[in-house]
Scaffold this motif. Sequence first.
Motif, PDB file in Angstrom:
ATOM      1  N   ASP A  78       0.978  -1.218  -0.112  1.00  3.05           N
ATOM      2  CA  ASP A  78      -0.078  -0.004   0.033  1.00  3.05           C
ATOM      3  C   ASP A  78       0.717   1.256  -0.213  1.00  3.05           C
ATOM      4  O   ASP A  78       0.453   2.255  -0.504  1.00  3.05           O
ATOM      5  CB  ASP A  78      -0.870  -0.137   1.048  1.00  3.05           C
ATOM      6  N   ARG A  81       1.636   1.771  -3.524  1.00  2.00           N
ATOM      7  CA  ARG A  81       0.498   1.914  -4.468  1.00  2.00           C
ATOM      8  C   ARG A  81       0.210   3.432  -4.177  1.00  2.00           C
ATOM      9  O   ARG A  81      -0.092   4.308  -5.178  1.00  2.00           O
ATOM     10  CB  ARG A  81      -0.459   1.244  -4.017  1.00  2.00           C
ATOM     11  N   ASP A  82       0.305   3.881  -2.729  1.00  2.00           N
ATOM     12  CA  ASP A  82      -0.141   5.307  -2.674  1.00  2.00           C
ATOM     13  C   ASP A  82       0.861   6.335  -2.871  1.00  2.00           C
ATOM     14  O   ASP A  82       0.527   7.622  -2.434  1.00  2.00           O
ATOM     15  CB  ASP A  82      -0.606   5.216  -1.289  1.00  2.00           C
ATOM     16  N   ASP A 136      -2.353  -2.176  -9.593  1.00  2.00           N
ATOM     17  CA  ASP A 136      -2.195  -0.666  -9.221  1.00  2.00           C
ATOM     18  C   ASP A 136      -1.080  -0.351  -8.893  1.00  2.00           C
ATOM     19  O   ASP A 136      -0.452   0.747  -7.991  1.00  2.00           O
ATOM     20  CB  ASP A 136      -3.259  -0.374  -8.247  1.00  2.00           C
ATOM     21  N   ASN A 244       5.917   2.464  -7.807  1.00  2.00           N
ATOM     22  CA  ASN A 244       4.611   3.159  -7.814  1.00  2.00           C
ATOM     23  C   ASN A 244       4.197   3.284  -9.406  1.00  2.00           C
ATOM     24  O   ASN A 244       5.104   3.731 -10.055  1.00  2.00           O
ATOM     25  CB  ASN A 244       4.592   4.607  -7.215  1.00  2.00           C
TER      26      ASN A 244
END
Length: 347
Positions: A78, A81-82, A136, A244
């Motif tokens: 995460d 991804r973020d 993602d 990312n």
Amino acid sequence: MTFLKSAALAAVLGMTATAGFAQDVTLRFQHFVSPNSANPKYFIEPWAKKVEAESNGRIKIEIYPFMQLGGKAPAQYDLIRDGAIDGGWVIPGYQPGRFAEAEALELPFMVTKSAEEASKAAWVFTQKYLADDFADVHLIAAHMHGRGLVHKIGPAVETVEDFDGLKLRGPSRAATLLLDKLGATPVGMPVPAFPEALSKGVVDGGVITWEMSPSLKLDELTDSHTDVAGDMSLYNLYFIWAMNKSVYEGLPDDLRAIIDANSGFETSAWAGRAHDTGDADGKALMAASGNEIAEISEEETAKIKALGEEVVQDWIAEMNARGLDGAQLVLDAQAAVAETRGTVSTN
């Protein structure tokens, strides 16, 4: 282009005004273990240097061990991804059930003890089944570690009965399911927590690789290290090396091509070889420390395999209940393993 527009572009690409544009992009990657452990030492750091060299210094990659950029190991996916970090090393199994199809590769006795072979299989399987799961982020490599072993305080396990009542650390759902079938009390935890759990008596031991043993000080914290017979691993763990997606897509075409040239099947194999190299180093150090190095007999290994097959059948039923074809996932994982078997690099 105005100065303000140039400055804005520089900020997007990680450039600084003082850098004189000699260095177009700085990428910050992180992982959760010691920089002296096998994957960082033999894959992550060399991979970063290779990308930097092939970009003629236009890409700079900073590697941060021990989650120094923040967050916990289970949240690494995460964080990538973020955009909290530009990239990093991920164990999808640290979030049980989220990446269910990847668990097929982690089932008992699924992959060979060669991390290079297992990692080639991981990339093949990933391309067939897991592209949507990781849509993602931008996937660079998918790989497995080397053979999984039992490390414990006290004498080596020799029989299935020896597992009874032992509190053993497990890294993934598949591993803990197997430990439970063996009669142990599985304790799921990420690798950074394992040494403290051993030193405080929270666990009697756990399953992990040879290569992680030195950095976790298992020569001091445990007394025995036990493998199963044969060429198939007791268990294994699936990893991805990813960045990312927006950062990747925002790179200039020529720099994105350099990332692409250092991604995929061969890069995954490289990550696996790093673990094989580390396994040889780790086993030698454990042996030099005087700890017991043991192998469970073929007869007892067969019993463990039978219990492992129960885990596989239970997992298939669970996947079917989730609307997935569990049996086909297992068959395709086995096919990927068969396809890449006997392909260890001789370089």
